[in-house]
Design a protein around this motif. Sequence first.
Motif, PDB file in Angstrom:
ATOM      1  N   UNK A 271      -0.247  -7.576 -13.465  1.00 38.38           N
ATOM      2  CA  UNK A 271       1.043  -7.047 -13.912  1.00 38.38           C
ATOM      3  C   UNK A 271       1.067  -5.538 -13.715  1.00 38.38           C
ATOM      4  N   UNK A 272       2.103  -5.066 -13.027  1.00 38.38           N
ATOM      5  CA  UNK A 272       2.274  -3.624 -12.832  1.00 38.38           C
ATOM      6  C   UNK A 272       3.624  -3.258 -13.430  1.00 38.38           C
ATOM      7  N   UNK A 273       3.610  -2.323 -14.364  1.00 35.67           N
ATOM      8  CA  UNK A 273       4.869  -1.939 -15.023  1.00 35.67           C
ATOM      9  C   UNK A 273       5.664  -1.014 -14.103  1.00 35.67           C
ATOM     10  N   UNK A 274       6.914  -1.389 -13.825  1.00 32.98           N
ATOM     11  CA  UNK A 274       7.780  -0.565 -12.973  1.00 32.98           C
ATOM     12  C   UNK A 274       8.715   0.296 -13.806  1.00 32.98           C
ATOM     13  N   UNK A 275       9.089  -0.210 -14.973  1.00 35.69           N
ATOM     14  CA  UNK A 275       9.978   0.501 -15.911  1.00 35.69           C
ATOM     15  C   UNK A 275       9.823  -0.213 -17.249  1.00 35.69           C
ATOM     16  N   UNK A 276      10.429   0.312 -18.290  1.00 34.95           N
ATOM     17  CA  UNK A 276      10.314  -0.354 -19.594  1.00 34.95           C
ATOM     18  C   UNK A 276      10.831  -1.787 -19.484  1.00 34.95           C
ATOM     19  N   UNK A 277       9.961  -2.743 -19.750  1.00 35.61           N
ATOM     20  CA  UNK A 277      10.377  -4.143 -19.741  1.00 35.61           C
ATOM     21  C   UNK A 277      10.514  -4.758 -18.363  1.00 35.61           C
ATOM     22  N   UNK A 433       8.949  -5.718   4.240  1.00 36.13           N
ATOM     23  CA  UNK A 433       7.661  -5.621   3.552  1.00 36.13           C
ATOM     24  C   UNK A 433       7.039  -4.295   3.961  1.00 36.13           C
ATOM     25  N   UNK A 434       6.797  -3.386   3.008  1.00 40.57           N
ATOM     26  CA  UNK A 434       6.193  -2.106   3.390  1.00 40.57           C
ATOM     27  C   UNK A 434       4.831  -2.335   4.017  1.00 40.57           C
ATOM     28  N   UNK A 435       4.542  -1.664   5.143  1.00 39.48           N
ATOM     29  CA  UNK A 435       3.218  -1.836   5.752  1.00 39.48           C
ATOM     30  C   UNK A 435       2.137  -1.203   4.892  1.00 39.48           C
ATOM     31  N   UNK A 436       0.910  -1.690   5.079  1.00 36.81           N
ATOM     32  CA  UNK A 436      -0.210  -1.154   4.310  1.00 36.81           C
ATOM     33  C   UNK A 436      -0.536   0.260   4.765  1.00 36.81           C
ATOM     34  N   UNK A 437      -1.013   1.055   3.837  1.00 36.46           N
ATOM     35  CA  UNK A 437      -1.522   2.389   4.148  1.00 36.46           C
ATOM     36  C   UNK A 437      -0.539   3.230   4.913  1.00 36.46           C
ATOM     37  N   UNK A 438      -1.035   3.869   5.962  1.00 32.66           N
ATOM     38  CA  UNK A 438      -0.188   4.744   6.764  1.00 32.66           C
ATOM     39  C   UNK A 438       0.172   4.108   8.102  1.00 32.66           C
ATOM     40  N   UNK A 439       0.237   2.771   8.123  1.00 35.93           N
ATOM     41  CA  UNK A 439       0.580   2.082   9.368  1.00 35.93           C
ATOM     42  C   UNK A 439       1.930   2.594   9.871  1.00 35.93           C
ATOM     43  N   UNK A 440       2.035   2.807  11.178  1.00 34.30           N
ATOM     44  CA  UNK A 440       3.295   3.310  11.713  1.00 34.30           C
ATOM     45  C   UNK A 440       4.386   2.238  11.635  1.00 34.30           C
ATOM     46  N   UNK A 441       5.648   2.651  11.624  1.00 39.59           N
ATOM     47  CA  UNK A 441       6.725   1.667  11.636  1.00 39.59           C
ATOM     48  C   UNK A 441       6.719   0.895  12.948  1.00 39.59           C
ATOM     49  N   UNK A 442       7.319  -0.302  12.960  1.00 44.75           N
ATOM     50  CA  UNK A 442       7.353  -1.066  14.207  1.00 44.75           C
ATOM     51  C   UNK A 442       8.127  -0.312  15.294  1.00 44.75           C
ATOM     52  N   UNK A 443       7.708  -0.486  16.540  1.00 40.47           N
ATOM     53  CA  UNK A 443       8.352   0.213  17.653  1.00 40.47           C
ATOM     54  C   UNK A 443       9.825  -0.175  17.742  1.00 40.47           C
ATOM     55  N   UNK A 444      10.087  -1.454  17.535  1.00 42.89           N
ATOM     56  CA  UNK A 444      11.475  -1.922  17.521  1.00 42.89           C
ATOM     57  C   UNK A 444      11.816  -2.300  16.092  1.00 42.89           C
ATOM     58  N   UNK A 445      12.830  -1.664  15.503  1.00 37.62           N
ATOM     59  CA  UNK A 445      13.133  -1.962  14.096  1.00 37.62           C
ATOM     60  C   UNK A 445      13.451  -3.444  13.892  1.00 37.62           C
ATOM     61  N   UNK A 446      12.942  -4.010  12.802  1.00 36.19           N
ATOM     62  CA  UNK A 446      13.233  -5.412  12.483  1.00 36.19           C
ATOM     63  C   UNK A 446      14.705  -5.538  12.097  1.00 36.19           C
ATOM     64  N   UNK A 447      15.435  -6.454  12.742  1.00 40.00           N
ATOM     65  CA  UNK A 447      16.846  -6.641  12.354  1.00 40.00           C
ATOM     66  C   UNK A 447      17.001  -7.112  10.908  1.00 40.00           C
ATOM     67  N   UNK A 470       6.619  -9.311  -0.886  1.00 42.48           N
ATOM     68  CA  UNK A 470       5.434  -9.349  -0.032  1.00 42.48           C
ATOM     69  C   UNK A 470       5.033  -7.898   0.159  1.00 42.48           C
ATOM     70  N   UNK A 471       3.740  -7.659   0.338  1.00 38.33           N
ATOM     71  CA  UNK A 471       3.337  -6.306   0.696  1.00 38.33           C
ATOM     72  C   UNK A 471       2.508  -5.641  -0.374  1.00 38.33           C
ATOM     73  N   UNK A 472       1.886  -4.532   0.005  1.00 37.66           N
ATOM     74  CA  UNK A 472       0.848  -3.944  -0.834  1.00 37.66           C
ATOM     75  C   UNK A 472       1.349  -3.027  -1.949  1.00 37.66           C
ATOM     76  N   UNK A 473       2.627  -2.598  -1.885  1.00 41.03           N
ATOM     77  CA  UNK A 473       3.005  -1.545  -2.843  1.00 41.03           C
ATOM     78  C   UNK A 473       4.519  -1.465  -2.981  1.00 41.03           C
ATOM     79  N   UNK A 474       4.912  -0.763  -4.061  1.00 42.05           N
ATOM     80  CA  UNK A 474       6.323  -0.437  -4.244  1.00 42.05           C
ATOM     81  C   UNK A 474       6.698   0.600  -3.189  1.00 42.05           C
TER      82      UNK A 474
END
Length: 491
Positions: A271-277, A433-447, A470-474
């Motif tokens: 559980x990761x708290x994002x805001x109160x409640x 889904x945010x990529x992990x770490x400092x992975x670069x964005x995809x060359x062609x943006x996902x529609x 899905x994904x490693x982080x907010x």
Amino acid sequence: MHTFRTLVLVAALGSGACAQDAGTLAGATRALGATDLKSIEFSGNGKWFQFGQAPSPVLPWPAFDVSAYTASVNYETPAARVQMTRIQVVEPGRARPAPVQQRPVQVVSGTNAWNLAPPPGAAPDAAPVPQPQVEAVEERTMEIWATPHGFLKAATANNATSEPVNGGGSDVSFTLDGKHKYTGRINAQNQVERVQTTIDNTVLGDTPVEITYSDYRDFGGVQFPSRIVRTQGGYPVLDITVSSVTANPAVDIAVPETVRAYTAPAVNVEMEKLADGVFYVKGGSHHSIAIDQRDHIVVVEAPQSEARSAAVIAKVKETIPNKPIKYLVNSHVHFDHSGGLRTYVDEGATIVTHALNRPYYEKAWAAPRTLNPDRLARSGKAPAFETFTDKHVLTDGRRSIEIYPIAGNGHNDAFVMVYLPAEKILAEVDAYAPPAGNAPPPATPSPFAVNLYENIQKLKLDVRQIAALHGPRVATLNDLRAFIGQRAATD
Ligand SMILES: [Zn+2]
């Protein structure tokens, strides 16, 4: 004397090329040479379809072109390996990310199943390693005994019963492992024409599988169908034109030590708290959100399975004690995002979902669940739904939870995101889904991600945190902008 005459008669029927047994288990076993066949390999091309990932609850499973397909089966181990080269077919009018060729290798041996693929997170061309697939054993075992020769062998070994059918031939039935019933149609030409069985699925329960074999040919001495069509859950999952068959090839499939030693870890919930409640419920590949309302709890998303739902429910109730889970908000019908819904129905929660999904779930959940009864199968509770086709709000009088269709997104036609206006939190899945770490964005943006951003802009949502399920982080809205190749904004 009488006994001797009977034995002679039986022997004559069993060995002769006689018409008396045409269309029977014995006739087909003899005609297809099933007794002497220890292994088989067949290759071809055609289509594969992604079960459980229909782009709408009223559409079939999405198609992939298969340029090469090879199945190698050892009936004695038993074991099988299926290799294919496939690429998704983009449907006219549906925006999808550019398809990438996939070369899956799927293996089963006895009670072990695994895939051969690059390690998670590695480059696509990294050396493949065995990856245990415990939940695939049932389906891949079925694939062995539902082949024409496998069916005949299993029928013979499992006291099959036969019923003649009009026009010649018979329906042959038997049960494997004490629970999987198989029925096959043997036609008057001694060919296995069709095999029907069921396998377990979290959404569909006892899921009908039907494999049709047609256009039998002589492939270098072995009779085999040149067309194989398999449906699962009512729609095709495989349609292969067979171009070559080898009888009794060497199919040596050793169970890798890492697979043999593998035990599935317990379901992990963090559980990761994002805001109160407001809690981001993580710990696996698929996340949820839990929201503490005045006198109840709202959970967003019930992914994967009953095991995941049960663990999430326990953790949520521990974190937010003494309140019932009143609502479960479902993002879309894809099975990895709806496989845990029934546990919430049993828990007493109302399923909040796009109106298109309700008839789908009602029909799916009414199916028998004899193979793997879940909590809801045992309790028999009737599901309660709250549906919508446009913006929908859940409120306790203090906090509003806004649900919006993600309009025009190619991923799914009944697809929603959840927005908390006071906390400026957006929950979504499979659009971004945010990529992990400092992975670069995809060359062609996902529609899918571009469309998500357009929806956020059109609805004028003030998003500070994106809780991707899905994904490693907010992520932030600027992360999403970078992901689709847009310049950051200073908001
Ligand atoms: Zn999806």
